[in-house]
Design a protein around this motif. Structure first.
Motif, PDB file in Angstrom:
ATOM      1  N   SER A   1       0.841  -1.065   0.114  1.00  0.00           N
ATOM      2  CA  SER A   1       0.042   0.029   0.024  1.00  0.00           C
ATOM      3  C   SER A   1       0.942   1.276  -0.022  1.00  0.00           C
ATOM      4  N   GLU A   2       0.334   2.472  -0.788  1.00  0.00           N
ATOM      5  CA  GLU A   2       1.217   3.514  -0.822  1.00  0.00           C
ATOM      6  C   GLU A   2       1.372   4.198   0.497  1.00  0.00           C
ATOM      7  N   ARG A   3       2.576   4.827   0.966  1.00  0.00           N
ATOM      8  CA  ARG A   3       2.861   5.401   2.110  1.00  0.00           C
ATOM      9  C   ARG A   3       2.135   6.797   2.029  1.00  0.00           C
TER      10      ARG A   3
ATOM     11  N   SER B   1       1.658  10.722   4.425  1.00  0.00           N
ATOM     12  CA  SER B   1       2.163  11.547   5.687  1.00  0.00           C
ATOM     13  C   SER B   1       1.188  11.472   6.617  1.00  0.00           C
TER      14      SER B   1
ATOM     15  N   PRO C   1       4.079   2.096  12.226  1.00  0.00           N
ATOM     16  CA  PRO C   1       4.477   2.221  10.957  1.00  0.00           C
ATOM     17  C   PRO C   1       5.552   1.269  10.648  1.00  0.00           C
TER      18      PRO C   1
ATOM     19  N   GLY D   1       8.781   4.524   7.872  1.00  0.00           N
ATOM     20  CA  GLY D   1       8.251   4.814   6.356  1.00  0.00           C
ATOM     21  C   GLY D   1       6.856   5.474   6.682  1.00  0.00           C
ATOM     22  N   GLY D   2       6.245   5.590   7.594  1.00  0.00           N
ATOM     23  CA  GLY D   2       4.935   6.310   7.961  1.00  0.00           C
ATOM     24  C   GLY D   2       3.911   5.388   7.903  1.00  0.00           C
ATOM     25  N   GLN D   3       2.661   5.862   7.771  1.00  0.00           N
ATOM     26  CA  GLN D   3       1.311   5.082   7.488  1.00  0.00           C
ATOM     27  C   GLN D   3       1.167   4.700   6.167  1.00  0.00           C
ATOM     28  N   SER D   4       0.128   3.825   5.869  1.00  0.00           N
ATOM     29  CA  SER D   4      -0.299   3.794   4.606  1.00  0.00           C
ATOM     30  C   SER D   4      -1.847   3.991   4.372  1.00  0.00           C
ATOM     31  N   GLU D   5      -2.076   3.798   3.118  1.00  0.00           N
ATOM     32  CA  GLU D   5      -3.564   3.874   2.938  1.00  0.00           C
ATOM     33  C   GLU D   5      -4.429   2.728   3.470  1.00  0.00           C
TER      34      GLU D   5
ATOM     35  N   ASP E   1      -3.553   1.489   6.341  1.00  0.00           N
ATOM     36  CA  ASP E   1      -3.883   1.833   7.471  1.00  0.00           C
ATOM     37  C   ASP E   1      -5.153   2.679   7.759  1.00  0.00           C
TER      38      ASP E   1
END
Length: 195
Positions: free
Chosen positions: A2-4, A6, A71, A75-79, A81
């Motif tokens: 899934s795309e990361r 912000s 995360p 890398g942060g969260q994803s769509e 998530d």
């Protein structure tokens, strides 16, 4: 994969008002009147994530359930998530368990080390933590606070060299006020005001 996204993109998504993105991930706290009510929410979350995951971190107490979608590294969260957060909030509403954003917090300890490479191995060994990157130690069980090793004066100089500007150093060495090229401000603080 899934795309990361912000933290801002996560917060701007619809249906995630119960959630806050912290260092430990996207987290929400749902109040319960009993341990049994919390178990019902945990069971619902288990059904949502299934065997394949992703699997959130859960803290079950008689007074509430805290859910964190960690995360991947930094890398942060994803769509994905965002969608799981929506589903978890929906499951909590169906169980009549209100979200309590004030119940969400994270604790991080900063150590202002002169030579990080000399002190980090000691803290890693004492705490049984794992090193992530050059500056962070994390509890492998994700229960204890993260440790961040910083070199404040070096960071101030690096921030200024990277196009920032010093707004105030009157509280140094406790903290410095800095701004980026567009005027966005940050306070860089040391632990206990030691530089």
């Amino acid at each position: 994969m899934s795309e990361r996204i912000s933290p801002q993109q996560f917060h701007e998504a619809e249906g995630v008002d119960d959630w806050k993105v912290l260092f430990s991930g996207a987290c929400a706290h749902f109040r319960t009147e009993s341990f049994t009510a919390g178990v019902a929410l945990v069971d619902a979350i288990g059904r949502l994530t299934g065997a394949a995951g992703p699997h959130p971190d859960l803290d079950l107490r008689p007074s509430g359930v805290t859910v964190c979608l960690p995360p991947v590294g930094f890398g942060g969260q994803s769509e994905r998530d965002v969608e799981l957060a929506r589903q978890i909030s929906s499951a909590a509403r169906e169980l009549d368990l209100p979200a309590d954003p004030a119940g969400v917090q994270t604790v991080q300890i900063s150590i202002d080390a002169l030579v990080t490479e000399k002190v980090m191995p000691f803290w890693r060994a004492v705490l049984g933590y794992e090193q992530v990157g050059d500056e962070d130690l994390l509890d492998p069980h994700r229960r204890g606070p993260a440790l961040w090793f910083q070199q404040a004066k070096a960071r101030v100089a690096a921030a200024i060299a990277a196009g920032g500007r010093l707004l105030s150093d009157r509280n140094a060495p406790a903290w410095w006020a800095l701004a980026d090229a567009e005027g966005n401000e940050v306070d860089l603080a040391t632990w206990m005001g030691r530089a």
